[in-house]
Write a protein that holds these residues in place. Structure first.
Motif, PDB file in Angstrom:
ATOM      1  N   SER A   3       0.772  -1.220  -0.129  1.00 15.18           N
ATOM      2  CA  SER A   3      -0.071  -0.067  -0.077  1.00 15.18           C
ATOM      3  C   SER A   3       0.818   1.336   0.232  1.00 15.18           C
ATOM      4  CB  SER A   3      -0.839  -0.140   1.267  1.00 15.18           C
ATOM      5  OG  SER A   3      -0.124  -0.048   2.417  1.00 15.18           O
ATOM      6  N   GLN A   4       1.871   1.260  -0.759  1.00 17.53           N
ATOM      7  CA  GLN A   4       2.729   2.412  -1.007  1.00 17.53           C
ATOM      8  C   GLN A   4       2.249   3.238  -1.968  1.00 17.53           C
ATOM      9  OE1 GLN A   4       6.993   1.309  -0.920  1.00 17.53           O
ATOM     10  NE2 GLN A   4       6.374  -0.838  -1.035  1.00 17.53           N
ATOM     11  N   PHE A  19      10.156   4.044  -1.934  1.00 17.42           N
ATOM     12  CA  PHE A  19       9.310   3.030  -2.418  1.00 17.42           C
ATOM     13  C   PHE A  19      10.353   1.729  -1.887  1.00 17.42           C
ATOM     14  CE2 PHE A  19       7.921  -0.292  -5.215  1.00 17.42           C
ATOM     15  CZ  PHE A  19       6.779   0.039  -5.328  1.00 17.42           C
ATOM     16  N   ALA A  20       9.553   0.759  -1.037  1.00 15.27           N
ATOM     17  CA  ALA A  20      10.395  -0.194  -0.144  1.00 15.27           C
ATOM     18  C   ALA A  20       9.910  -1.529  -0.819  1.00 15.27           C
ATOM     19  CB  ALA A  20      10.164  -0.263   1.162  1.00 15.27           C
ATOM     20  N   ALA A  21      10.915  -2.569  -1.013  1.00 15.60           N
ATOM     21  CA  ALA A  21      10.762  -3.925  -1.380  1.00 15.60           C
ATOM     22  C   ALA A  21      11.678  -4.759  -0.709  1.00 15.60           C
ATOM     23  CB  ALA A  21      11.069  -4.062  -2.954  1.00 15.60           C
ATOM     24  N   TRP A  22      11.214  -5.971  -0.333  1.00 19.78           N
ATOM     25  CA  TRP A  22      12.063  -6.845   0.285  1.00 19.78           C
ATOM     26  C   TRP A  22      13.060  -7.622  -0.675  1.00 19.78           C
ATOM     27  CZ3 TRP A  22      13.489  -8.096   5.213  1.00 19.78           C
ATOM     28  CH2 TRP A  22      14.021  -9.393   5.401  1.00 19.78           C
ATOM     29  N   GLN A  23      14.389  -7.518  -0.247  1.00 22.41           N
ATOM     30  CA  GLN A  23      15.365  -8.070  -1.161  1.00 22.41           C
ATOM     31  C   GLN A  23      15.378  -7.747  -2.717  1.00 22.41           C
ATOM     32  OE1 GLN A  23      15.543 -12.198  -0.134  1.00 22.41           O
ATOM     33  NE2 GLN A  23      16.752 -11.867   1.813  1.00 22.41           N
ATOM     34  N   THR A 180      13.864   2.226  -2.545  1.00 25.39           N
ATOM     35  CA  THR A 180      14.173   2.779  -4.107  1.00 25.39           C
ATOM     36  C   THR A 180      13.650   4.280  -4.295  1.00 25.39           C
ATOM     37  OG1 THR A 180      12.603   0.790  -4.498  1.00 25.39           O
ATOM     38  CG2 THR A 180      14.308   1.461  -6.111  1.00 25.39           C
ATOM     39  N   VAL A 181      14.506   5.005  -5.150  1.00 27.21           N
ATOM     40  CA  VAL A 181      13.922   6.171  -5.573  1.00 27.21           C
ATOM     41  C   VAL A 181      13.488   5.677  -7.099  1.00 27.21           C
ATOM     42  CG1 VAL A 181      14.584   8.634  -6.477  1.00 27.21           C
ATOM     43  CG2 VAL A 181      15.581   7.529  -4.397  1.00 27.21           C
ATOM     44  N   GLY A 218       0.438  -0.455  -4.670  1.00 26.41           N
ATOM     45  CA  GLY A 218      -0.182   0.818  -4.192  1.00 26.41           C
ATOM     46  C   GLY A 218      -0.889   1.446  -5.098  1.00 26.41           C
ATOM     47  N   SER A 219      -1.045   2.573  -4.852  1.00 28.69           N
ATOM     48  CA  SER A 219      -1.963   3.246  -5.735  1.00 28.69           C
ATOM     49  C   SER A 219      -1.012   4.632  -6.211  1.00 28.69           C
ATOM     50  CB  SER A 219      -3.407   4.098  -5.140  1.00 28.69           C
ATOM     51  OG  SER A 219      -2.978   4.978  -3.930  1.00 28.69           O
TER      52      SER A 219
END
Length: 495
Positions: A3-4, A19-23, A180-181, A218-219
């Motif tokens: 939900s980013q 913007f976050a992501a696991w591995q 992340t950017v 996410g939206s």
């Protein structure tokens, strides 16, 4: 997390951080869609290669989601669309207007098209009152839309977005979580406002089509006007107010600029538009009033409505990058449609060109066309009907009796037939169409004396300039003649 939520503004560059992501890795990709994981369909644009017809996804829409009006043969896709617009006229069809066309512009030796009617010859034009367009790069047809009504867009990628919303991530690693950017660099986004989905695809896997981006992260909100297919009309000689503008998170202070081309770097302002065609939006960004009620006197034609968001620099043409739609100005075009008449003769002016002219439009001869904020206008002396010409056809006017005014240069001032004041008020004629050069004597109050029994010589000034350097009179020829009468125009010669 999934939900980013992120936001960008149409007409500006787009970048969001955190913007976050696991591995995750720098090879991961994002795509902006209305629905993640569904195959690629037609974007919300004005045209695409493909067809109106059956969807590729069973159950997504009805198998046959289109309605054909008629088939015909034309010479170009533009002609095909013009026929569609004619079918869209309320006077022709109020219940099922044409909203899309499918035009065959190529013919392949080996048939690969999946759409209907692929055996028709080049030049085939099919009109639709309902069209569920499907993109197909192998199609022999171009699908072009004239309006949004009746068009069902199926799972389209974000329209008018750089790289169709596809962007590689720039990774900042913190433990097992990658922050992340996401940036589209220096490219400006010109998408319609709305709410979309951020769809993710892992690096190392196939990440080429919309169907590959199955993870909804996410939206994504795009602030801006929507749809980008506005079709508005204003009339020269009347105020221009646009109501009901729609979009996502529009605000007071957003700006709209009438231009020939949105975002161009070297353009001239639209002449005779209040404030050069620039308006600040009010009523939560839904209303534009050009000139605060002042009549526009711009040239008739078709222009573009260009938008810029409040809070950003919106002072030069190139900053208005978002094309909201078209603005049609009803009125004469071009400006300098000069005509010539002869004093003492019936005066008729014809072949005036413009956009949307009617048989009710007014034309009057004045020294100077009325200014929108000026006082009462005085008629020109000795022009019939105070200078008002009678409309005898669209783009043609005439005086019913000969003109006996002084020769010189006058202005032809136009008024739209849709104005209630046009027939009775000279002040309503604010649109300067061009010059009327009236050939003939400049002085109508000349006094001459001759002596009985002596030769009589009359010297006449046939051309001079007034205080505004306008030429008065002129056009005398060796075949012109003077006659001494008791009353001009009557059989009353002095014996």
């Amino acid at each position: 997390p999934l939900s980013q939520d992120r936001t960008c503004v149409s007409g500006q560059t787009c970048e969001f951080a955190g913007f976050a992501a696991w591995q995750s890795s720098s090879q991961d990709k994002l795509m902006l869609l209305d629905t993640c994981g569904l195959d690629r369909f037609v974007p919300n644009a004005e045209w695409t290669r493909g067809h109106c017809g059956r969807t590729l996804h069973q159950g997504a829409v009805p198998l046959q989601d289109f309605t054909v009006i008629t088939d015909l043969t034309v010479t170009s896709v533009s002609e095909c669309r013009q026929v569609c617009e004619a079918y869209s006229s309320p006077s022709y069809n109020e219940t099922d207007p044409c909203v899309a066309v499918m035009y065959k512009d190529i013919s392949k030796v080996q048939k690969t098209a999946t759409g209907p009617g692929h055996d028709w010859p080049v030049g085939h034009c099919q009109l639709y009152s309902k069209c569920s367009p499907v993109a197909d790069s192998t199609s022999e047809y171009v699908v072009m839309f004239s309006a949004l009504q009746g068009v069902r867009y199926q799972h389209w990628m974000l329209p008018q977005f750089p790289d169709l919303g596809l962007e590689e991530s720039v990774s900042l690693i913190a433990g097992d979580t990658v922050t992340t950017v996401v940036s589209w660099g220096s490219v400006y986004m010109t998408s319609a406002g709305g709410n979309y989905r951020i769809c993710w695809c892992a690096g190392g896997y196939q990440c080429e089509t919309a169907a590959d981006f199955k993870v909804d992260a996410g939206s994504f909100a795009v602030i801006g006007p929507a749809p980008l297919l506005e079709e508005r009309t204003c009339v020269a000689g009347m105020p221009c107010v646009l109501d009901g503008l729609q979009g996502e998170q529009l605000n007071d202070g957003d700006r709209l600029w009438v231009q020939d081309t949105c975002g161009a770097t070297a353009v001239s302002p639209v002449m005779r538009f209040p404030d050069n065609g620039l308006a600040t939006l009010v009523q939560s960004g839904a209303k534009a009033d050009f000139g605060s009620g002042t009549p526009i006197t711009a040239m008739g034609g078709r222009y573009r409505l260009c938008w810029c968001a409040h809070g950003f620099s919106c002072s030069i043409h190139e900053q208005f990058r978002v094309d909201v739609g078209s603005l049609t100005i009803v009125g004469p075009s071009p400006f300098s449609q000069d005509r010539t008449c002869m004093t003492g003769q019936v005066c008729m002016v014809h072949d005036f060109s413009g956009s949307g002219l009617s048989g009710m439009d007014g034309l009057v001869v004045l020294d100077t066309c009325a200014a929108p904020d000026a006082g009462p206008q005085d008629p020109v002396h000795r022009f019939p009907e105070d200078g008002r010409l009678t409309n005898v056809a669209i783009g043609a006017w005439a005086f019913a009796v000969p003109v006996t005014a002084a020769g010189g240069e006058y202005r032809l001032c136009w008024c739209p037939g849709s104005s209630l004041e046009c027939a009775r008020d000279l002040q309503a004629h604010v649109v300067d169409v061009g010059e009327l050069q009236l050939l003939g004597p400049a002085q109508l109050d000349a006094q001459h004396t001759c002596i009985s029994g002596q030769p009589c010589l009359v010297r006449y000034i046939h051309s001079e300039r007034d205080s505004n350097q306008r030429r008065l009179g002129g056009g005398f020829g060796s075949d012109d003649s003077l006659r001494v009468l008791d009353t001009c125009g009557q059989a009353s010669a002095i014996p």
